[in-house]
Write an enzyme that holds these catalytic residues in place. Structure first.
Site, short mmCIF file in Angstrom:
data_model
loop_
_atom_site.label_atom_id
_atom_site.label_comp_id
_atom_site.label_asym_id
_atom_site.label_seq_id
_atom_site.Cartn_x
_atom_site.Cartn_y
_atom_site.Cartn_z
N TYR A 1 0.84 -1.20 0.00
CA TYR A 1 0.00 0.00 0.00
C TYR A 1 0.89 1.25 0.00
O TYR A 1 1.93 1.28 0.66
CB TYR A 1 -0.83 0.06 1.28
CG TYR A 1 -2.18 -0.64 1.24
CD1 TYR A 1 -3.04 -0.51 0.16
CD2 TYR A 1 -2.60 -1.40 2.34
CE1 TYR A 1 -4.29 -1.13 0.17
CE2 TYR A 1 -3.86 -2.01 2.35
CZ TYR A 1 -4.69 -1.87 1.26
OH TYR A 1 -5.93 -2.46 1.28
N GLU B 1 -6.32 -0.07 8.00
CA GLU B 1 -6.28 0.28 9.44
C GLU B 1 -5.30 1.43 9.69
O GLU B 1 -4.70 1.52 10.75
CB GLU B 1 -5.92 -0.94 10.30
CG GLU B 1 -7.03 -1.94 10.44
CD GLU B 1 -7.23 -2.79 9.19
OE1 GLU B 1 -8.34 -2.76 8.63
OE2 GLU B 1 -6.30 -3.50 8.78
N ASN C 1 -9.70 0.95 -3.53
CA ASN C 1 -9.53 -0.16 -2.59
C ASN C 1 -10.88 -0.54 -1.99
O ASN C 1 -11.46 0.26 -1.26
CB ASN C 1 -8.58 0.26 -1.47
CG ASN C 1 -8.21 -0.89 -0.56
OD1 ASN C 1 -7.41 -1.74 -0.91
ND2 ASN C 1 -8.82 -0.95 0.62
N GLU C 2 -11.36 -1.73 -2.32
CA GLU C 2 -12.65 -2.20 -1.80
C GLU C 2 -13.71 -1.10 -1.92
O GLU C 2 -14.46 -0.84 -0.98
CB GLU C 2 -12.51 -2.64 -0.33
CG GLU C 2 -11.60 -3.85 -0.14
CD GLU C 2 -11.52 -4.32 1.31
OE1 GLU C 2 -11.72 -3.48 2.22
OE2 GLU C 2 -11.25 -5.50 1.53
N GLU D 1 -6.57 -10.41 -0.77
CA GLU D 1 -6.32 -10.34 0.68
C GLU D 1 -6.81 -11.62 1.30
O GLU D 1 -7.99 -11.75 1.65
CB GLU D 1 -7.03 -9.13 1.32
CG GLU D 1 -6.49 -7.78 0.91
CD GLU D 1 -7.14 -6.62 1.70
OE1 GLU D 1 -7.84 -6.89 2.71
OE2 GLU D 1 -6.95 -5.46 1.30
N TYR E 1 -0.79 -8.50 13.77
CA TYR E 1 -1.80 -9.12 12.89
C TYR E 1 -1.83 -10.65 13.00
O TYR E 1 -2.49 -11.31 12.22
CB TYR E 1 -1.57 -8.71 11.43
CG TYR E 1 -2.86 -8.55 10.63
CD1 TYR E 1 -3.61 -7.37 10.72
CD2 TYR E 1 -3.33 -9.55 9.79
CE1 TYR E 1 -4.78 -7.22 10.00
CE2 TYR E 1 -4.50 -9.40 9.07
CZ TYR E 1 -5.22 -8.24 9.18
OH TYR E 1 -6.38 -8.09 8.47
#
Length: 632
Positions: free
Chosen positions: A71, A117, A175-176, A256, A323
């Site tokens: 990203y 996030e 993105n999404e 993802e 994560y």
């Protein structure tokens, strides 16, 4: 001579012969005309210190990955409108170059919105200086800012495309987008036009969306290859057959595949079962699918960079972005990584040799801190430009401050011999407020107001007493419809029957002061506080101390036993937020390269609520990311 050893490589491909494309007949990617399947992992250069980039990429390569997914956070590179920065830890091209040298292709996700996030999903907070802007839409102000940014970024990226001699094989647009309310095809068309203009007709552009019809309907666009994301709780066949409704031919792609999950403050620490991850990875690769594991190395939300969710209420993301990924926050291989490597072996030749082991960690023990002073008494240092006078409250954005803290000051309008409620009627505490009268925190819950949770505190005092409200921006919403998340005090504050007005508003540059050597640079005789001044202090207060290393610098983890909530800096670097009370995270990662083995290391803490009597922090050799379990 030896200088010619590499010469045949240069002759292999003239620039024109390199190509990366989609084969719709055989449902795969083609690299230089041959079928190609990627096995990729996400890593965010903004969450890993530059010093460790090569180490993390090498471990990913040795696991058997042939690609990474990256990203690009717009707000990292354009912190002030029109001012671009790509130096040091923000040197994206250096990162791409290291990946290239390591033998990894790159799936680039330049946004402009990235979620991740990350604060505001990567969108710069200065966009909100226009309060009526509609983000992620064809709003002209928004599009103008996006166009200026993409002109800078994509021009830099074009030489890195595979067909131009670089290692970027595919580029994601937005993105999404399908999970956003706007569903504005004109916006997506505008982006498609820009990406094509800057990257050329032969760049492989794609979209990623969640595993529902609605998301794929709003997020996909003709001319952008549609991909999907899902984790171990999903049926692979069902998900890919849904994708086939939108993209009947071409390679199957899970952009993802979730190896773990994020933590919000107050959550249980997330984990995803290793066996489920490895089994599903195997199933997808058997179908010939291209898989990116999100995350492969999560890293850290240093400073103020964490984002937040807002479904029913505001839920900020913790500092650690570990994560539960195959590489830990500190870059150490886990059992999950070894299991993934065993799966990959069945599908491609992987590099010989062991994965580099975990790095050395050091338990440096306790460090005692000394009180520097209450925030209210340090404004000359922390807000050298002085306050802005305003009848009404102003937001962070109106004050042109993006992150951190601001202090709002006014006088009590009348005598309050009995406790009276100070209330934010519009739930306008964004995000946490620390209230004091004449420097003393108020009675209820240490004088803390919190967005969506505590909208009132009790206040007592005399007319013309000084009312101070320090407001913390805890990270902007990065997902969903509430990403236009303004910070500070919104609307009015009401005290009894009075609407408070006539404010002095201080923009605090705590980071600037600490970067320039404060508070250690103060003359020692300024420490007028004795170590016995009244045990526990309350209210936002700065403490500092030093750590002298006994030997070489190694990674370590700082633990805050008895501290409440705050921010910590080491040698001028903002490591992020601690909040052990709320949890789950109990320790913060301290990268070894930040530390000096020759001179004392400066530790500065802003404790927002109440310091413990012992005023110590502990440096440990392992992380503790959950409240319940003691470190093993």
């Amino acid at each position: 001579g030896l200088g010619l050893v590499g010469w045949p490589v240069a002759l292999c491909w003239k620039a024109g012969e390199r190509s990366f494309s989609i084969d719709y007949k055989n449902n795969c990617f083609l690299r230089d005309g041959k079928p190609f399947q990627y096995i990729s992992g996400s890593i965010h250069y903004s969450r890993v210190p530059r010093y460790y980039w090569k180490d993390r990429l090498t471990k990913m390569y040795m696991t058997g990955l042939n690609a990474i997914q990256v990203y690009v956070p717009w707000n990292l590179h354009e912190p002030v409108q029109g001012t671009y920065t790509f130096e040091g830890d923000r040197d994206l091209e250096h990162f791409l170059n290291l990946a290239n040298q390591t033998g990894l292709f790159v799936i680039l996700r330049p946004g402009p919105y990235i979620c991740a996030e990350w604060d505001m999903g990567g969108l710069p907070a200065w966009l909100l200086q226009n309060p009526n802007i509609t983000l992620r839409s064809a709003d002209s102000d928004y599009l103008q800012a996006v166009s200026n940014w993409l002109a800078v970024l994509l021009t830099k990226m074009r030489p890195w495309l595979y067909q131009n001699g670089g290692n970027i094989i595919t580029v994601q647009v937005e993105n999404e987008y399908g999970s956003y309310f706007a569903c504005d095809y004109n916006y997506m068309r505008h982006l498609r036009t820009m990406f094509r203009a800057f990257l050329g007709e032969d760049a492989v552009l794609f979209t990623t969306d969640g595993n529902t019809d609605k998301e794929l309907l709003c997020g996909t666009l003709q001319g952008l290859y549609a991909t999907i994301d899902f984790g171990t709780d999903t049926n692979v066949t069902t998900a890919f057959s849904r994708l086939r409704k939108f993209e009947p031919y071409g390679p199957l792609v899970n952009s993802e595949f979730y190896t773990g999950w994020l933590d919000h403050w107050g959550d249980q620490h997330a984990s995803v079962d290793t066996q489920k991850v490895s089994r599903m990875l195997s199933d997808m690769l058997s179908l010939g699918a291209n898989v990116n594991m999100y995350m492969f190395e999560g890293g850290t939300n240093f400073g103020y960079w964490n984002g937040a969710d807002h479904d029913t209420q505001f839920r900020p993301v913790v500092t650690s972005y570990d994560y539960n990924a195959p590489l830990s926050e500190a870059g150490d291989p886990t059992d999950k990584l070894l299991a993934i490597r065993e799966v990959i072996k069945n599908f491609r030749d992987i590099p010989l040799g062991p994965i580099p082991p975990a790095s050395a960690k050091m338990a440096y023990g306790f460090v005692n801190l000394q009180k520097i002073g209450n925030i209210s008494g340090l404004l000359d240092t922390l807000s050298p430009q002085g306050p802005v006078r305003s009848q009404n409250l102003l937001t962070f954005e109106e004050m042109k401050q993006s992150y951190g803290f601001m202090l709002y000051r006014t006088l009590l309008p009348r005598d309050l011999p009995h406790a009276i409620s100070l209330i934010s009627p519009v739930n306008g505490i964004h995000d946490r407020a620390y209230v004091s009268v004449n420097g003393v925190t108020t009675m209820s819950a240490a004088g803390v107001m919190e967005r969506d949770i505590t909208l009132a505190v009790n206040v007592m005092g005399r007319r013309a007493d000084q009312l101070d409200i320090l407001v913390e921006n805890m990270g902007r919403v990065d997902f969903g419809s509430k990403i236009n998340d303004q910070k500070g005090l919104l609307g009015n504050l009401i005290l009894g029957s009075d609407v408070l007005s006539d404010w002095l508003i201080y923009s605090l540059d705590i980071d600037g002061a600490i970067q320039s050597g404060w508070p250690q640079s103060m003359r020692k005789d300024i420490h007028l506080f004795s170590e016995t001044d009244g045990g526990e202090e309350s209210g936002p207060t700065v403490y500092s101390g030093t750590l002298q290393l006994p030997g070489p610098a190694h990674d370590t983890f700082i633990k805050f036993n008895g501290w409440m909530k705050g921010q910590v800096w080491i040698n001028g670097v903002n490591l992020g937020r601690y909040w052990p009370q709320r949890g789950p995270q109990q320790t913060l990662y301290v990268p070894g390269p930040l530390l000096s083995s020759s001179v004392p290391n400066n530790i500065t803490i802003l404790e927002l609520e109440r310091a413990p009597q012992h005023r110590r922090v502990l440096f440990m050799d392992r992380p503790q990311l959950s409240k319940t379990t003691a470190p093993s």
